[in-house]
Design an enzyme around this catalytic site. Structure first.
Site, PDB file in Angstrom:
ATOM      1  N   ASP A 108       0.770  -1.194  -0.156  1.00 10.64           N
ATOM      2  CA  ASP A 108      -0.428   0.109  -0.198  1.00 10.64           C
ATOM      3  C   ASP A 108       0.886   1.092   0.032  1.00 10.64           C
ATOM      4  O   ASP A 108       2.105   0.920   0.220  1.00 10.64           O
ATOM      5  CB  ASP A 108      -0.880  -0.056   1.513  1.00 10.64           C
ATOM      6  N   ASP A 124       0.269   5.082   1.361  1.00  7.66           N
ATOM      7  CA  ASP A 124      -0.400   6.435   2.344  1.00  7.66           C
ATOM      8  C   ASP A 124      -0.077   5.012   3.713  1.00  7.66           C
ATOM      9  O   ASP A 124      -0.906   4.544   3.857  1.00  7.66           O
ATOM     10  CB  ASP A 124      -1.436   6.534   2.360  1.00  7.66           C
TER      11      ASP A 124
END
Length: 221
Positions: free
Chosen positions: A11, A13
């Site tokens: 991922d 953020d």
């Protein structure tokens, strides 16, 4: 891990990059325009992974269901963020040596994020990554975001690996759910944007790490 690892996906953020300061700054610019006080960092950080929806809810108490108010605030928030998306954003400590270790093993690596491509692409280009990702899948790349499994399948396909040969690292429930749905080994980045109301122990991650370099202890040499 019973399957041989061929790739590690992340991922963005709250997992690879600490984007909360720039997202929070965009929210506080919008609040200032509305004559409202800024939100403190302590309140912003846990919601950063939820993007505009979470931060507008924090600042204004407005949800996407309140379309007339939400859409206008969202568009202005995103306009502010687009102008300042890499002012203060940095890679989390340990990310660069982790990627170097992944590449040194001959594995591929990539990014699967719910961030729209119009923000993902310029941000990734400005991050000081030691090696370019082999694939970047944004929230709008395949028409649906996580936890739908399609972004995960697409990333694995673009890297030329089976999902069962992939590790997926993320800091949100949707990350773990998406990874599990395609048979990837899932890793919870507990150093990321996790709110007090979250229940990460119930998400079913295969591994939990408190620092990016903790992943190395779980990787075959």
């Amino acid at each position: 891990m019973t399957e041989p690892i061929r790739a590690v996906l992340f991922d963005l953020d709250g997992t690879l990059a600490d984007t909360a300061l720039d997202l929070g700054a965009a929210l506080n610019l919008l609040l200032a325009e509305e004559g409202l006080p800024p939100q403190p960092w302590q309140a912003i950080r846990p919601l950063a992974s939820h993007g505009a929806r979470g931060l507008i809810g924090l600042g204004f108490g407005v949800t996407p269901q309140q379309q007339d108010q939400f859409i206008g605030l969202r568009d202005r928030f995103l306009a502010h963020y687009a102008q300042h998306l890499a002012d203060s954003t940095v890679l989390f400590d340990g990310v660069s040596p982790l990627i170097e270790a992944i590449v040194s093993r001959g594995w591929r690596w990539g990014i699967v994020t719910n961030k729209p491509a119009r923000f993902t692409d310029p941000l990734v280009a400005r991050l000081p990554l030691p090696f370019a990702p082999g694939v970047v899948v944004s929230g709008d790349t395949v028409g649906v975001p996580k936890p739908d499994p399609k972004p995960m399948y697409h990333a694995a396909q673009m890297l030329g690996v089976d999902p069962a040969n992939c590790i997926y690292v993320g800091d949100a429930e949707r990350d773990i759910e998406a990874g599990r749905r395609v048979g990837m080994t899932t890793v919870l980045a507990s150093y990321g944007y996790i709110a007090e109301s979250d229940t990460p122990d119930a998400w079913g991650a295969d591994i939990t790490i408190n620092h990016p370099l903790d992943l190395l202890a779980h990787l075959p040499a």
